[in-house]
Design an enzyme around this catalytic site. Structure first.
Site, PDB file in Angstrom:
ATOM      1  N   TYR A  84       0.820  -1.212   0.000  1.00 34.56           N
ATOM      2  CA  TYR A  84       0.000   0.000   0.000  1.00 34.56           C
ATOM      3  C   TYR A  84       0.857   1.268   0.000  1.00 34.56           C
ATOM      4  CZ  TYR A  84      -4.615  -2.133   0.255  1.00 34.56           C
ATOM      5  OH  TYR A  84      -5.775  -2.808  -0.050  1.00 34.56           O
TER       6      TYR A  84
ATOM      7  N   GLU B 161       1.569   6.288  -7.142  1.00 33.29           N
ATOM      8  CA  GLU B 161       0.485   7.190  -7.527  1.00 33.29           C
ATOM      9  C   GLU B 161       0.914   8.649  -7.365  1.00 33.29           C
ATOM     10  OE1 GLU B 161      -3.148   6.241  -5.468  1.00 33.29           O
ATOM     11  OE2 GLU B 161      -2.769   4.082  -5.652  1.00 33.29           O
TER      12      GLU B 161
END
Length: 319
Positions: free
Chosen positions: A243, A250
């Protein structure tokens, strides 16, 4: 039975004429210190004594730890009947869901389809990486995007499932993850051709797909009441590195897209006023970077609680 006793290694046997009929096949259990034989009455009821003969055989002695007189037996039987009645009352109060099996089937199929989709993405990217090496980084979007569009669009159902109570997952983490990924996929990458050939696309897609390889099978098996411990461990452990790495990829994609959005003016909003003020979309992207890591913290906290629940030490119930 063959055993070692007062007569050494020998065959030992005994016979008891019970007062009433008993089941012909008794249950027995052999331990290191004794042989336990359980004889069941054919008809439930209270006997005046154990054997037909009034005088108890000399080799028989009662086990007072398990001894019940008639009043104790009636009380125990009454408590069991009351417990059974109460259980039936509780079960009758819970409304039966006529669509239970339909809902379960839908969830199994949904998780299976998502697992197959992300598996295809992961395998395809891995094979291309071994064959093409770093060259596979730059055309990831053109080879993988269609399947990623499908999977991430379908992932909107997770918000709906949580919203209508079909699953017990909290709504906010689902919204953060689904909308966050779709914003990156459809807006940052999908709307800019200049971004689609960048290497960061590979890392974004790869981290997303690895995380889902364990999440969707875990939920699919949970729907049918199956828990596979290795899969549970992977589900609540692999997210710890994946994550943050996915969020970092991102963020890199957003940072690389900011100058492109500023130069092209795409999605910027020009207001009709004397000062001719324009709200740049790049400003929104800068604010999104802050929201990205805030959402990561919220999801991290949620998943950490889930990890403690599934993998932490089990609390013993006090009697």
């Amino acid at each position: 039975a063959q055993g070692h006793g007062a007569k050494g290694d020998n065959i030992y046997e005994f016979q008891i004429d019970f007062l009433e009929a008993v089941e012909p096949k008794p249950r027995y259990k052999v331990t290191q210190r004794q042989l336990n034989i359980t004889v069941q009455k054919k008809e439930s009821g209270w006997w005046e004594r154990l054997t037909k003969q009034e005088k108890r055989p000399l080799f028989l002695a009662p086990d007072f730890d398990r001894w019940l007189d008639e009043s104790d037996a009636e009380l125990e039987l009454r408590e069991k009947e009351e417990e059974k009645i109460n259980k039936m009352k509780i079960e009758s109060r819970v409304p039966k869901d006529p669509f239970k099996h339909l809902k379960k089937g839908y969830l199994v199929i949904y998780n299976l389809v998502q697992f197959l989709g992300f598996s295809w993405i992961f395998v395809n990217m891995t094979v291309r990486l071994f064959i093409l090496g770093k060259d596979s980084f730059y055309d990831t979007f053109h080879t993988i995007a269609d399947m990623m569009f499908f999977c991430q669009t379908l992932a909107l159902m997770e918000i709906l499932n949580s919203l209508i109570g079909l699953v017990r997952s909290p709504l906010i983490p689902a919204v953060i993850q689904v909308f966050g990924r779709n914003f990156i996929l459809f807006v940052v990458l999908g709307s800019l051709e200049e971004m689609q050939s960048k290497a960061v696309v590979f890392f974004v897609f790869y981290f997303w797909s690895i995380a889902e390889l364990f999440r969707y099978p875990f939920y699919m098996l949970s729907c049918i009441g199956i828990e596979w411990k290795p899969l549970t461990w992977l589900r609540y452990t692999t997210w710890i590195p994946l994550y943050p790495l996915g969020s970092l990829a991102e963020a890199v994609a957003v940072v690389q897209s900011i100058p492109i959005f500023s130069e092209t003016g795409k999605f910027s909003l020009s207001l009709p006023n004397p000062l001719n003020v324009t709200i740049q979309f790049s400003f929104l992207l800068q604010a999104y970077l802050i929201a990205l890591f805030l959402g990561l913290f919220i999801n991290f906290r949620h998943l950490y609680k889930q990890r403690r629940k599934h993998l932490g030490p089990k609390k013993r119930k006090m009697k």
